[in-house]
Scaffold this motif. Structure first.
Motif, PDB file in Angstrom:
ATOM      1  N   SER A  45      32.756  32.092  46.986  1.00  0.00           N
ATOM      2  CA  SER A  45      32.412  30.683  47.201  1.00  0.00           C
ATOM      3  C   SER A  45      30.921  30.486  47.487  1.00  0.00           C
ATOM      4  N   VAL A  46      30.213  31.540  47.882  1.00  0.00           N
ATOM      5  CA  VAL A  46      28.786  31.410  48.178  1.00  0.00           C
ATOM      6  C   VAL A  46      27.887  31.823  47.013  1.00  0.00           C
ATOM      7  N   GLY A  47      28.480  32.220  45.884  1.00  0.00           N
ATOM      8  CA  GLY A  47      27.693  32.536  44.700  1.00  0.00           C
ATOM      9  C   GLY A  47      27.573  34.004  44.349  1.00  0.00           C
ATOM     10  N   ASP A  48      28.189  34.882  45.121  1.00  0.00           N
ATOM     11  CA  ASP A  48      28.198  36.305  44.765  1.00  0.00           C
ATOM     12  C   ASP A  48      29.047  36.487  43.513  1.00  0.00           C
ATOM     13  N   GLU A  49      28.723  37.523  42.736  1.00  0.00           N
ATOM     14  CA  GLU A  49      29.449  37.690  41.477  1.00  0.00           C
ATOM     15  C   GLU A  49      29.459  39.143  41.024  1.00  0.00           C
ATOM     16  N   VAL A  50      30.585  39.564  40.462  1.00  0.00           N
ATOM     17  CA  VAL A  50      30.683  40.825  39.744  1.00  0.00           C
ATOM     18  C   VAL A  50      31.260  40.486  38.379  1.00  0.00           C
ATOM     19  N   SER A  51      30.621  40.986  37.335  1.00  0.00           N
ATOM     20  CA  SER A  51      31.140  40.762  35.991  1.00  0.00           C
ATOM     21  C   SER A  51      31.411  42.108  35.332  1.00  0.00           C
ATOM     22  N   CYS A  52      32.353  42.084  34.410  1.00  0.00           N
ATOM     23  CA  CYS A  52      32.666  43.251  33.591  1.00  0.00           C
ATOM     24  C   CYS A  52      32.523  42.814  32.142  1.00  0.00           C
ATOM     25  N   ASN A  53      31.634  43.471  31.410  1.00  0.00           N
ATOM     26  CA  ASN A  53      31.402  43.159  30.005  1.00  0.00           C
ATOM     27  C   ASN A  53      31.780  44.371  29.164  1.00  0.00           C
ATOM     28  N   ILE A  54      32.586  44.117  28.144  1.00  0.00           N
ATOM     29  CA  ILE A  54      33.040  45.190  27.271  1.00  0.00           C
ATOM     30  C   ILE A  54      32.741  44.789  25.834  1.00  0.00           C
TER      31      ILE A  54
END
Length: 148
Positions: A113-122
C-alpha cells in the motif's frame, strides 16, 4: 516482523523475501534448479529534504536475473508460487499482466500500500525474446534509522 517504516529494515526484508522466493523457484522448476542467478543489490536514491531537513531514501534495481529457457508449464508453476508466496508477505496486492503473453512475455507484480513492489518478468524463447527470468524489487521512500 521488522519495523518496515525504517529504510534499512525494509531493504533487508525485500532482499530476504526475493532470495527466499528465488530458492523456492529453484526447487520447484527443474529449469531453474542449480543455476547461478545474478544478483544486483541495486542503488539507493535520495529524495528532496522535507520541511524538517530530513531526506527519505528509496532502493531501486534490487534484482535477481537468469538467462534460461522456460516453458509455458514452468511459467504457470512460477505464477502459482509467486501469487501464493507474496500473498503471505507485506506485498499482498498481486497482479498478473497478460497483455504480452501471446508473444511469450509474462509479468507478475506484488505491491504494498505504500508503493513497494516486486515484479517477476519472464521471456520465453522466440524470435522477439532472449529467454530469461528476472525478479526486480523497489523499496518506496523511507527515512533512515538515524533520521527516525
Amino acid at each position: 516482523m521488522d519495523n518496515l517504516d525504517i529504510f534499512e529494515n525494509a531493504c533487508k526484508y525485500f532482499l530476504e523475501k526475493m532470495t527466499e522466493f528465488k530458492e523456492i523457484l529453484s526447487s520447484k522448476v527443474d529449469s531453474l534448479n542449480n543455476k547461478d542467478w545474478i544478483l544486483s543489490k541495486g542503488s539507493t536514491k535520495t529524495c528532496k529534504a522535507d520541511e524538517t531537513g530530513k531526506k527519505k531514501r528509496c532502493k531501486v534495481g534490487l534484482k535477481y536475473h537468469l538467462k534460461t529457457e522456460l516453458s509455458v508449464d514452468d511459467v504457470n508453476i512460477i505464477w502459482n508460487e509467486f501469487s501464493s508466496f507474496f500473498t503471505k508477505t507485506y506485498l499482498a496486492s498481486i497482479e498478473r499482466i497478460s497483455n504480452n503473453e501471446e508473444i511469450g512475455r509474462y509479468e507478475f507484480f506484488a505491491r504494498s500500500s505504500v508503493g513497494d513492489e516486486v515484479s517477476c518478468n519472464i521471456y520465453l524463447a522466440n524470435k522477439w525474446n532472449i529467454p530469461q527470468i528476472g525478479l526486480l524489487g523497489f523499496v518506496a521512500p523511507r527515512y533512515k534509522k538515524s533520521d527516525c
